[in-house]
Design an enzyme around this catalytic site. Sequence first.
Site, PDB file in Angstrom:
ATOM      1  NE  ARG A 118      38.433  13.011  -9.534  1.00  0.00           N
ATOM      2  CZ  ARG A 118      37.918  11.845  -9.915  1.00  0.00           C
ATOM      3  NH1 ARG A 118      36.615  11.699 -10.018  1.00  0.00           N
ATOM      4  NH2 ARG A 118      38.697  10.830 -10.184  1.00  0.00           N
TER       5      ARG A 118
ATOM      6  CG  ASN B 155      39.763   0.682 -16.156  1.00  0.00           C
ATOM      7  OD1 ASN B 155      39.729   1.909 -16.252  1.00  0.00           O
ATOM      8  ND2 ASN B 155      39.167   0.019 -15.186  1.00  0.00           N
TER       9      ASN B 155
ATOM     10  NE  ARG C 246      35.971   3.253 -15.795  1.00  0.00           N
ATOM     11  CZ  ARG C 246      36.391   3.817 -14.689  1.00  0.00           C
ATOM     12  NH1 ARG C 246      37.650   3.721 -14.345  1.00  0.00           N
ATOM     13  NH2 ARG C 246      35.556   4.473 -13.929  1.00  0.00           N
TER      14      ARG C 246
ATOM     15  CG  HIS D 116      33.313   5.163 -10.115  1.00  0.00           C
ATOM     16  ND1 HIS D 116      33.372   5.905  -8.973  1.00  0.00           N
ATOM     17  CD2 HIS D 116      34.543   5.188 -10.656  1.00  0.00           C
ATOM     18  CE1 HIS D 116      34.592   6.378  -8.821  1.00  0.00           C
ATOM     19  NE2 HIS D 116      35.312   5.954  -9.837  1.00  0.00           N
TER      20      HIS D 116
ATOM     21  CD  GLU E 159      36.049  -0.492 -12.598  1.00  0.00           C
ATOM     22  OE1 GLU E 159      37.219  -0.713 -12.252  1.00  0.00           O
ATOM     23  OE2 GLU E 159      35.525   0.634 -12.569  1.00  0.00           O
TER      24      GLU E 159
HETATM   25  P1  ADP Z   1      41.251   4.058  -9.386  1.00  0.00           P
HETATM   26  O1  ADP Z   1      40.154   5.014  -9.106  1.00  0.00           O
HETATM   27  O2  ADP Z   1      42.489   4.719  -9.928  1.00  0.00           O
HETATM   28  O3  ADP Z   1      40.820   2.818 -10.137  1.00  0.00           O
HETATM   29  P2  ADP Z   1      41.713   2.175  -7.225  1.00  0.00           P
HETATM   30  O4  ADP Z   1      40.386   1.543  -7.133  1.00  0.00           O
HETATM   31  O5  ADP Z   1      42.849   1.360  -7.746  1.00  0.00           O
HETATM   32  O6  ADP Z   1      41.680   3.579  -7.943  1.00  0.00           O
HETATM   33  O7  ADP Z   1      42.085   2.674  -5.752  1.00  0.00           O
HETATM   34  C1  ADP Z   1      43.209   3.442  -5.488  1.00  0.00           C
HETATM   35  C2  ADP Z   1      43.237   3.757  -3.994  1.00  0.00           C
HETATM   36  O8  ADP Z   1      43.197   2.540  -3.254  1.00  0.00           O
HETATM   37  C3  ADP Z   1      44.485   4.501  -3.554  1.00  0.00           C
HETATM   38  O9  ADP Z   1      44.157   5.442  -2.545  1.00  0.00           O
HETATM   39  C4  ADP Z   1      45.337   3.383  -2.984  1.00  0.00           C
HETATM   40  O10 ADP Z   1      46.243   3.867  -2.043  1.00  0.00           O
HETATM   41  C5  ADP Z   1      44.270   2.526  -2.320  1.00  0.00           C
HETATM   42  N1  ADP Z   1      44.754   1.158  -2.145  1.00  0.00           N
HETATM   43  C6  ADP Z   1      44.954   0.209  -3.073  1.00  0.00           C
HETATM   44  N2  ADP Z   1      45.443  -0.922  -2.517  1.00  0.00           N
HETATM   45  C7  ADP Z   1      45.561  -0.675  -1.196  1.00  0.00           C
HETATM   46  C8  ADP Z   1      46.004  -1.429  -0.059  1.00  0.00           C
HETATM   47  N3  ADP Z   1      46.446  -2.680  -0.191  1.00  0.00           N
HETATM   48  N4  ADP Z   1      45.980  -0.835   1.151  1.00  0.00           N
HETATM   49  C9  ADP Z   1      45.554   0.436   1.298  1.00  0.00           C
HETATM   50  N5  ADP Z   1      45.109   1.205   0.285  1.00  0.00           N
HETATM   51  C10 ADP Z   1      45.120   0.667  -0.944  1.00  0.00           C
END
Ligand code: ADP
Length: 399
Positions: A242, A9, A90, A181, A386
């Site tokens: 964004r 992904n 994905r 998504h 996912e």
């Molecule tokens: P993507 O869209 O790249 O799949 P994710 O679903 O992995 O993104 O989410 C990324 C976001 O989630 C970032 O802003 C990251 O800082 C936040 N994030 C991930 N884990 C934590 C955590 N343990 N505490 C706070 N924020 C988190």
Amino acid sequence: MNNLIFVLNCGSSSIKFSILNPKNRKKYLSGVVECLFLKQTFITWKYLGIKHTKNIGAYISHQDALIFIFNEVLSKKQDLYKNIVGIGHRVVHGGKKINTSVLINDEIISFIEQAIPFAPLHNPANLIGIKMVIEKFPILSKKNVAVFDTSFYQKMPKTSFLYAIPYIFYKKHHIRRYGAHGISHDYVSHEASIMLNQDFNSLNVITCHLGNGSSVSAIRNGVCVDTSMGLTPLEGLVMGTRSGDIDPSVIFFMHQKIGISIDKINEILTKESGLLGLSGITSDFRYLEKNYFIDKRVKLSVDIFCHRLSKYIASYMCLMENRLDGVIFTGGIGENVSLIRKLTLSKLYLMGIKLDIEQNILIIHGKSGLITLNNSIPVLVIPTNEELLIAKETIKIVS
Ligand code: ADP
């Protein structure tokens, strides 16, 4: 250990990968590269129950991260390799031609390329993953499957997906809202139907996927009837980099009055806006959460994020007709940042949502569960998976 699927992904700022058996949900290896193109890119992976974390450098690209995954994480794991029967990718946007999961061949690659204008940050990343995997695993080159985020939105009504611009732009140029998504919204809404003990075909939920990209979907009677992302994943909520919704006139103003080129405006709105643009520091919610009460700009950016999210949830309630079974939070932010859930849901008290403050703090880091009181519309945190949905689609197609 048989019938394993390798799932890749490649997101806009992260790469998630796993090797799993979709039938019994057993994961043999899984990992994620985070903060691509930021000052510190790091990878975590888990194999045989042991977790590894490594900083892999600064401003790392998808290609470099994939080479690290192939050479350092996947190497010397013959026992896993020989049992892989398919590779699931994905893909964010299927464009106007594809609306279901498909075996990848040259024609499909070209369709994904043609859909790049609809997902300019994502489809190129997805294609890098597809092409590098086909080259790296030639024996499995005919067993690669693309699973599309846009498939989930195929049944959205015209009232949701048409823009109020001359109809010809839809008929002739296919300008419409496509959503993104979808794999995550699809997965968590099915999980919600199990947790709420409600048949999926009569399930009414609002799902919030909050990650670097964020979106909300309204699902009525098991069908997605609206979503916040549009022609591209730029529309809707405030995201990591964004802008989400803006008055289109902002673009004319930037171009005509400030003299910024269209290409640069595109870059500003997709890569320099959102939480990064507002805070002036970062899009990483780990930092934003820690500094919410310390830094005024951080507080403002997070407040704007929650303000818009609560408006979307409230507006989607009117699509539910007579009943809302639940609101779901998922994605890196939705699953981990209780502050965001609290700030957003406190604005929805009038709509019948009453937060359980303690549960909200407890349900983080991969836990799932209810975060509202008994007399509330249920709000659930459900970690997205996912990879599992992609693996299930892949095994169906390769076998
Ligand atoms: P993507 O869209 O790249 O799949 P994710 O679903 O992995 O993104 O989410 C990324 C976001 O989630 C970032 O802003 C990251 O800082 C936040 N994030 C991930 N884990 C934590 C955590 N343990 N505490 C706070 N924020 C988190």
